[in-house]
Design an enzyme around this catalytic site. Structure first.
Site, short mmCIF file in Angstrom:
data_model
loop_
_atom_site.label_atom_id
_atom_site.label_comp_id
_atom_site.label_asym_id
_atom_site.label_seq_id
_atom_site.Cartn_x
_atom_site.Cartn_y
_atom_site.Cartn_z
N ARG A 21 -3.16 -3.04 18.22
CA ARG A 21 -4.59 -3.36 18.11
C ARG A 21 -4.86 -4.85 18.36
O ARG A 21 -5.81 -5.18 19.09
CB ARG A 21 -5.12 -2.92 16.75
CG ARG A 21 -5.25 -1.41 16.60
CD ARG A 21 -5.67 -1.01 15.20
NE ARG A 21 -4.70 -1.48 14.21
CZ ARG A 21 -4.92 -1.54 12.92
NH1 ARG A 21 -6.11 -1.18 12.43
NH2 ARG A 21 -3.98 -1.96 12.10
N ASN A 39 -7.04 2.57 14.75
CA ASN A 39 -6.00 3.59 14.57
C ASN A 39 -6.64 4.89 14.17
O ASN A 39 -7.65 4.92 13.45
CB ASN A 39 -5.02 3.17 13.47
CG ASN A 39 -4.02 2.13 13.93
OD1 ASN A 39 -3.85 1.90 15.12
ND2 ASN A 39 -3.34 1.51 12.98
#
Length: 768
Positions: A21, A39
């Site tokens: 990320r 996520n």
């Protein structure tokens, strides 16, 4: 006018807990794109929009420049209408839906963290739990997915303000590193004596002092406890061997760096890459002939930081040494303080699973360890060290565990329904498979006691929960007394698939190589329950992932005394030799029982017939005086390989008959060895000729079978092919004869790979 584009991107694979990320966030901001990343239970979801060329560059760089620890399986891209996002954000995880996200294996300490570890000006200086997004614990601390802190054993540690700032900063390498901590807010290290009383002083410095003084130290690592002694100290190594009830099986040695490794062993570029890679397995390496002799006394505190001797009791009579490099900050600190390599072996008593909970370790290891270097970061899943061996630049896993599990293996053909494969009895693993993924568990051990069976059952439950799988098909070995088989038969509401042991071995090799077969499968191991009810172990099969046909085998021979013949290889020498060569030392050493054993074999009482290749190696090992009695599985064959002169060019020749199934007369090899021994030929030359004779018999058999089947590919599997000398000679001969040769890489050739084979067979039968 700028053309705007928006796409929704879903990335599957190992993309959680590896800095994915923050990488996406940085990439999107660099390209001036808007949207968000988060996520979810399947992986990472990205919504990205902006200028057309920027979005296209984003999609290219997403896979090209992905973080080093990530492994992308699949990227799904769906175009959508621009939503008018301003800026790019990292959104909260979405826990809804069936779980398919992957969990990374535990990863060795990265260079950035090591620099901080040794920097006196850094706030984490000498902190043994330093980690970041690029390294540290993963699988051993995770309780569920998504991989967030609340679902790890770090959930009870609140972060201090400094750690929280790093954790919340997408530009920091500790952004959402779930094990982030420091001396102010994280786990603590303690040194306790055998009674559990905390000892004063710097735990690492005091622990190193104990090791230099010849004490046995229990060290809590990533996946459980290890037992450590100074590698140069013979008295300490011998004491550890006696207390652990591990009479002769070699210990592994942890060295500080490649320079120390190269003072002890031959380390080529492939071995170096394994030793220094993120998995940090134990690598079996040839010892240097000029390695210094061991010293019996403790090494003084002022010892230079060079690799000194390895005590004889560390790896008695073994030309190889299992080396590994430190993979946690604690290991780095302890080795630096000690100033020499240390033995680091599983924290258990022989045949038990490794201890991983503090109270259990203090109880079970109190009679083994003099002190305990312990910490309060919980271990959720016990995981032992992995073991690797290399041949011609290709690695073969002999034990797949820390650093590899639970990362999936790709299946070329999918499993339509979720499959649980329960594996074998020894070197136990299980496998969960669905779609194109097969999750082979970490090495669990031999299912011969309650603790190991409990670890097996708990592991199955944890994997099912972690990956959101509920098995509908359960595969098992045909042996009715295997505890893994009994577990499978007790599971309610599932479809059972029995898989013959040696078919599972060959199917494992096929799945390991992404090959559907059919092949000529050579399955050589100790023992397995045959389809005809006899004990197989030297098999030539025509096999694919659905079925097999037994084309040939080693000639059957009685096992006098049944399992006693496994523990006492001289019994197999008696079975092969009979009354021939009464003057040989193996006969004289066992003269008081030789005639009785021959009577057992002749009468068939408690003497089942077997075609086992492992028992053939046992017989020659005893014949040459290498090993009459074993203390661990496969010892006689392992030491026979060590005994052999690999430069010996000769090869004994076995008769091969083809009336009915092909039969290789292994007894010819034993008798040829006995004749040479009686004639005074050196035992090392005899062992070399025997190995070459087995490789020759395999190759000649495969040539004969190629003529009758048309098959030109050979798969080699079974524990006997852990023997590097045999494997090298067999592969070389087969390739010279024009065969394509498949051998193991990602799972062990021994019974640790059987569960993958069972899963592949069950999936193939389900498809058909």
């Amino acid at each position: 006018m700028t053309t705007l584009k928006r796409v929704d991107v879903h990335v599957e694979g190992i993309v959680q807990g590896v800095g994915f990320r923050p990488f996406v966030y940085t990439l999107a901001n660099r390209l001036g794109l808007a949207g968000h990343v988060r996520n979810d239970v399947n992986g990472v979801h990205i919504q990205i929009e902006g200028a057309l060329d920027g979005v296209e560059e984003f999609l290219t760089a997403l896979e090209r420049d992905a973080p080093a620890l990530s492994e992308i399986e699949r990227v799904t891209i769906v175009s959508a209408a621009p939503a008018g996002h301003s800026g790019f954000t990292i959104a909260a995880s979405d826990p809804a839906g069936p779980r398919r996200a992957l969990v990374s294996a535990d990863t060795a300490t990265c260079d950035d963290c090591l620099r901080e570890l040794y920097d006196p000006a850094d706030r984490r200086h000498r902190y043994p739990f330093i980690n970041c997004t690029n390294c540290g614990p993963r699988f051993t601390i995770v309780r569920g997915v998504p991989y967030d802190r609340l679902l790890t054993t770090m959930a009870g540690y609140g972060m201090c303000a400094a750690c929280a700032r790093e954790y919340d900063d997408p530009g920091d390498r500790r952004y959402h590193a779930q094990a982030t901590c420091c001396p102010d807010c994280g786990p603590r290290l303690r040194l306790r004596d055998a009674r559990g009383t905390e000892l004063c002083g710097d735990p690492i410095a005091c622990a190193a002092t104990l090791l230099r003084a010849g004490r046995v130290l229990a060290v809590k690592g990533l996946g459980g406890f290890h037992l450590a002694v100074a590698a140069s100290n013979e008295r300490a190594a011998a004491a550890l061997r006696g207390r652990k009830h591990r009479e002769e099986k070699p210990f592994a040695v942890m060295v500080a760096d490649l320079a120390q490794a190269r003072r002890l062993c031959e380390v080529d570029e492939h071995a170096a890459a394994l030793l220094t890679g993120r998995a940090r397995p134990i690598v079996l390496l040839p010892r240097l002939a000029e390695s210094p002799a061991a010293v019996p006394a403790a090494v003084p505190a002022a010892a230079p930081a060079v690799a000194p001797a390895v005590a004889p009791s560390v790896a008695p009579g073994n030309r190889s040494l299992g080396l590994m490099l430190p993979y946690t900050p604690l290991h780095h600190l302890l080795l630096a303080e000690l100033g020499q390599p240390m033995v680091l072996t599983s924290g258990n008593v022989s045949d038990e699973p490794i201890a991983y909970e503090d109270a259990d370790a203090l109880t079970r290891l109190s009679g083994v360890a003099d002190a305990f270097l312990i910490h309060d970061r919980g271990i959720h899943t016990r995981t032992d060290d992995s073991v690797v061996r290399t041949m011609a630049g290709q690695a073969t896993l002999l034990r797949r565990a820390r650093g590899y599990a639970p990362e999936p293996l790709a299946l070329r053909a999918p499993a339509p329904r979720p499959v649980l494969a329960c594996g074998a009895e020894l070197k136990s693993t299980f496998c969960l498979a669905h779609g194109h993924r097969a999750f082979v568990s970490q090495h669990i051990g031999d299912l011969e006691n309650y603790e190991t069976l409990r670890s097996f059952v708990e592991g199955v439950d944890h994997y099912c929960g972690l990956f959101g799988l509920s098995p509908e098909v359960v595969a098992h070995d045909l042996h009715p007394e295997y505890l893994s088989t009994k577990h499978a038969l007790e599971l309610p509401g599932v479809e059972l698939v029995g898989v013959q042991h040696h078919h599972a071995h060959i199917a494992s090799c096929l799945a390991d190589n992404g090959d559907p077969g059919p092949v000529i499968g050579v399955a050589f191991d100790g023992l397995g329950h045959g389809a005809d009810g006899t004990l197989w172990g030297g098999e030539f099969l025509r096999a694919d992932l659905v079925s097999f046909e037994r084309l040939g085998h080693l000639a059957q021979i009685p096992m006098p005394g049944g399992t006693a013949a496994i523990r006492q290889p001289w019994r197999m020498a008696a079975a092969y030799l009979g009354d021939d060569h009464p003057g040989l030392e193996v006969v004289k050493r066992n003269a008081d029982r030789w005639a009785d054993v021959l009577g057992l074999a002749a009468g068939g009482l408690d003497s089942p017939l077997t075609s086992s290749a492992g028992r053939l190696f046992d017989a020659v090992s005893a014949l040459l005086g290498v090993r009459d009695k074993i203390t661990y599985d496969g010892q006689a064959a392992i030491e026979l390989e060590q005994h052999a002169d690999p430069s010996e060019p000769g090869a004994y020749r076995a008769t091969i008959t083809t009336r009915g199934p092909l039969v290789v007369e292994g007894g010819d090899l034993v008798r040829a060895a006995a004749d040479d021994l009686a004639a005074g030929v050196d035992g090392r030359l005899i062992a070399g000729r025997f190995h070459h004779g087995v490789a020759d018999a395999i190759t000649r058999s495969c040539v004969i079978l190629r003529q009758s089947t048309g098959l030109t590919a050979v798969a080699l599997s079974g524990g006997v092919f852990q023997n590097l000398l045999l494997l090298e000679r067999t592969v070389g001969r087969l390739r010279t004869a024009g065969f394509r040769v498949l051998r193991h890489q990602r799972v062990p050739p021994n019974d640790g790979g059987v569960s993958l084979g069972q899963a592949a067979v069950a999936a193939a039968r389900d498809r058909s």
